[in-house]
Design a protein around this motif. Structure first.
Motif, short mmCIF file in Angstrom:
data_model
loop_
_atom_site.label_atom_id
_atom_site.label_comp_id
_atom_site.label_asym_id
_atom_site.label_seq_id
_atom_site.Cartn_x
_atom_site.Cartn_y
_atom_site.Cartn_z
N ASN A 90 0.84 -1.20 0.00
CA ASN A 90 0.00 0.00 0.00
C ASN A 90 0.87 1.26 0.00
O ASN A 90 1.71 1.44 0.89
CB ASN A 90 -0.92 0.02 1.22
CG ASN A 90 -2.01 -1.02 1.14
OD1 ASN A 90 -2.41 -1.43 0.06
ND2 ASN A 90 -2.51 -1.45 2.30
N ALA A 91 0.66 2.11 -1.01
CA ALA A 91 1.45 3.34 -1.18
C ALA A 91 2.93 3.05 -1.35
O ALA A 91 3.77 3.93 -1.15
CB ALA A 91 1.23 4.31 -0.02
N GLY A 92 3.28 1.81 -1.73
CA GLY A 92 4.69 1.45 -1.90
C GLY A 92 5.36 2.26 -3.00
O GLY A 92 6.51 2.67 -2.87
N TRP A 93 4.62 2.48 -4.10
CA TRP A 93 5.19 3.27 -5.20
C TRP A 93 5.54 4.68 -4.72
O TRP A 93 6.57 5.25 -5.10
CB TRP A 93 4.18 3.35 -6.35
CG TRP A 93 2.92 4.09 -5.99
CD1 TRP A 93 1.78 3.57 -5.45
CD2 TRP A 93 2.71 5.50 -6.08
NE1 TRP A 93 0.85 4.56 -5.22
CE2 TRP A 93 1.39 5.76 -5.60
CE3 TRP A 93 3.48 6.56 -6.55
CZ2 TRP A 93 0.85 7.05 -5.56
CZ3 TRP A 93 2.94 7.84 -6.51
CH2 TRP A 93 1.64 8.08 -6.03
N PHE A 94 4.68 5.22 -3.85
CA PHE A 94 4.91 6.57 -3.34
C PHE A 94 6.16 6.60 -2.47
O PHE A 94 7.00 7.50 -2.59
CB PHE A 94 3.68 7.02 -2.54
CG PHE A 94 3.85 8.34 -1.85
CD1 PHE A 94 3.65 9.54 -2.53
CD2 PHE A 94 4.22 8.39 -0.51
CE1 PHE A 94 3.81 10.75 -1.90
CE2 PHE A 94 4.38 9.60 0.13
CZ PHE A 94 4.18 10.78 -0.56
N LEU A 95 6.30 5.62 -1.59
CA LEU A 95 7.46 5.58 -0.70
C LEU A 95 8.76 5.38 -1.48
O LEU A 95 9.77 6.03 -1.20
CB LEU A 95 7.28 4.45 0.32
CG LEU A 95 6.17 4.64 1.35
CD1 LEU A 95 5.93 3.34 2.09
CD2 LEU A 95 6.54 5.76 2.31
N ARG A 96 8.72 4.47 -2.46
CA ARG A 96 9.93 4.19 -3.22
C ARG A 96 10.35 5.41 -4.05
O ARG A 96 11.52 5.80 -4.09
CB ARG A 96 9.68 2.97 -4.13
CG ARG A 96 10.99 2.32 -4.66
CD ARG A 96 11.41 2.95 -5.97
NE ARG A 96 12.70 2.50 -6.45
CZ ARG A 96 12.85 1.74 -7.51
NH1 ARG A 96 11.80 1.33 -8.19
NH2 ARG A 96 14.06 1.42 -7.92
#
Length: 436
Positions: A90-96
Motif C-alpha cells: 500500500n502506497a509502496g510506489w509513493f514511498l519508493r
C-alpha cells in the motif's frame, strides 16, 4: 553563541518549569531555534538551504525505515522485492519514488548550500569547524547514496558497484584486499547486498549526529551573512523565531512543491532506465553511469588515460578523492580578509568559471567517452584543481577587496547585503523586522 542581548528562557507553566529544572530540553530548543537565538538581520533565502537539507534528510529516514520493512537483501530476490514494493505494498510506489527522488533533492539542496558557502565565504574564520563538519556530512551522503543505489539490484546497480569498487583494486598492495573486503567476495553478490544495506540503513543516523555537531559549531560564532561583517550589536540581529522560522517555512513550502512535481509527474527523470532490468553479471550495459550527483567526480575519475609513474587508474582514483578532500583545506587556501564575493570581483569571476567547469564535468561524466569528451574532461579536471591550488591562493593574496561596511545595519541601510528597512528604522525608531 552567547550574545548579552539574547532573550533568556523563562518557563511560565509549572510543568515546563519543573521539566526545565530537571531536563533543560525546552531551554535547549529555545536557545537553538527560538527567540533566544539572535541571527543577522540581513540573511537572504540562500540561508534557507540548511533547514531544507534537514527536511530532506528527515524524508529519507522516514521513507527508508518503511521501505526496509519490505526489502530483501538476498541477491535472488532483491530486485523482485523492490518490484513488490512498487506493485503490492500500500502506497509502496509513493514511498519508493519519494526515497529515490528525495536523494536527488537532498543533493540539489546541499550543492546549493555549498555554492552559497563558497560565494559568501562561510568557511572563513571563525567558522572553519562548521565548514569542515559540512564536508564530512557531504562525504557521508555520497557513501550512503552509492550504497543505496546498489540495493534495487538492477543492471545499473550491479555494474555500478562492479565498476566503482573495482577502482579500489588500483591501490598498490592492498587494493584488491580492500575491494574484496568491501564486497564480501570477488564480485557483487548477496554478501555485498547485506553489507551495503546495513551501512545504508545506519549512515543516515550518523549524518543526523554530525548535523547536530554542525549546528552546535554554528551556534558558537553565529551565522555568517551576505554583508560579510560580524555582528556588532543588538541592532544587527533579530530573534530566529518568528522571523526566520517564517522565512524557512516559505522555503520548505517551495521545496516540497518542487519535490512533488518530480514525485508525481516525473519520478524517473533523474534515474536510469537500465535499473528496471534485473542485474545480470553476463550482460554489460552499453554505457555504465552513476547517479547524476556523482557525475562530476566520475568525469574526474575517467580523465586519466595515460600511465605516468603510477597507473592511470590509480591517478583517477586519487584525483576523484582529492577533488573532495580539497574542500577540507579551503579555509586556509583562501587568505583574503574579505568574506563575501560581493566585495571581491576577481574572485567572483573565477568562482563563476568554477561553477561552469563543474557543470561541464557533470555533462562529461554522463556522456559517451569519445575523444572530444575525454579531452574536455581532462581540461575541466585540470581547471578544477588549478582553481583551488593555484588561482584561489594567488587571487586572495593579490586582490584588493572593496570597502566593507562597519556593521550589518550600515550595510542594510546602504543597500549592501540587504534591502533598506522600513522608514521608521531609517528615522531611528526600533524596527525588529529583518531585511532580506
Amino acid at each position: 553563541m552567547s550574545f548579552p542581548w539574547a532573550k533568556q528562557y523563562e518557563p511560565k507553566a509549572p510543568v515546563m518549569k519543573w521539566l526545565d529544572d530537571r531536563l533543560p530540553l525546552p531551554r535547549l530548543v529555545y536557545n537553538a531555534v527560538g527567540a533566544g537565538y539572535p541571527v543577522p538581520r540581513n540573511l537572504n533565502y540562500f540561508w534557507n538551504f540548511g533547514v531544507l537539507a534537514g527536511a530532506a534528510l528527515a524524508i529519507q529516514i522516514i521513507t527508508g525505515i518503511v521501505l526496509a520493512m519490505h526489502y530483501s537483501t538476498d541477491a535472488a530476490t532483491a530486485f523482485n522485492s523492490v518490484e513488490a514494493i512498487m506493485r503490492d505494498v500500500n502506497a509502496g510506489w509513493f514511498l519508493r519514488y519519494a526515497h529515490a527522488n528525495g536523494a536527488s533533492m537532498f543533493f540539489i539542496v546541499v550543492y546549493i548550500h555549498i555554492c552559497r558557502g563558497l560565494y559568501y565565504g562561510s568557511y572563513k574564520a571563525p567558522r572553519e569547524m562548521v565548514w569542515l563538519l559540512g564536508v564530512v556530512i557531504f562525504l557521508l551522503m555520497m557513501a550512503t547514496a552509492f550504497m543505496g543505489y546498489v540495493l534495487p539490484w538492477g543492471q545499473m546497480s550491479f555494474w555500478g558497484a562492479q565498476v566503482i569498487t573495482g577502482f579500489f583494486s588500483a591501490i598498490p598492495l592492498v587494493g584488491e584486499t580492500i575491494r574484496i573486503w568491501l564486497l564480501g567476495g570477488y564480485a557483487p553478490d548477496a554478501a555485498a547486498l547485506n553489507r551495503f544495506f546495513s551501512l545504508h540503513y545506519l549512515l543516515p543516523f550518523v549524518i543526523a549526529g554530525v548535523i547536530i555537531l554542525h549546528i552546535w559549531a554554528l551556534h558558537i560564532p553565529g551565522s555568517s551573512n551576505p554583508a560579510g561583517v560580524e555582528v556588532k550589536g543588538e541592532q544587527d540581529t533579530v530573534p530566529f523565531h518568528p522571523y526566520y522560522t517564517a522565512k524557512d517555512g516559505v522555503g520548505v513550502g517551495v521545496f516540497l512543491l518542487v519535490f512533488a512535481i518530480f514525485l508525481f509527474f516525473q519520478p524517473n527523470l533523474l534515474g536510469h532506465p537500465d535499473n528496471y532490468i534485473p542485474a545480470n553479471p553476463l550482460s554489460t550495459p552499453a554505457h555504465i553511469v552513476p547517479e547524476w550527483y556523482f557525475l562530476p567526480f566520475y568525469a574526474i575519475l575517467k580523465s586519466f588515460t595515460v600511465d605516468f609513474i603510477l597507473p592511470a587508474k590509480l591517478w583517477g582514483v586519487l584525483a576523484m578523492f582529492g577533488s573532495i578532500l580539497l574542500l577540507f583545506f579551503l579555509p586556509w587556501l583562501d587568505t583574503s580578509p574579505a568574506r563575501t564575493a560581493n566585495h571581491r570581483p576577481r574572485y567572483r569571476a573565477f568562482l563563476m568559471v568554477l561553477l561552469v567547469d563543474v557543470l561541464v564535468l557533470g555533462y562529461v561524466g554522463g556522456a559517451e567517452p569519445t575523444k572530444i569528451n575525454v579531452l574536455i574532461g581532462q581540461i575541466t579536471t585540470a581547471y578544477y584543481f588549478l582553481h583551488f591550488l593555484v588561482i584561489l591562493p594567488i587571487v586572495s593574496a593579490t586582490e584588493r577587496p572593496k570597502p566593507v561596511a562597519n556593521s550589518i545595519t550600515e550595510a542594510v541601510l546602504k543597500g549592501k547585503g540587504g534591502t533598506a528597512p522600513a522608514k521608521s528604522a531609517i528615522e531611528g525608531q526600533p524596527n525588529p523586522m529583518p531585511a532580506e
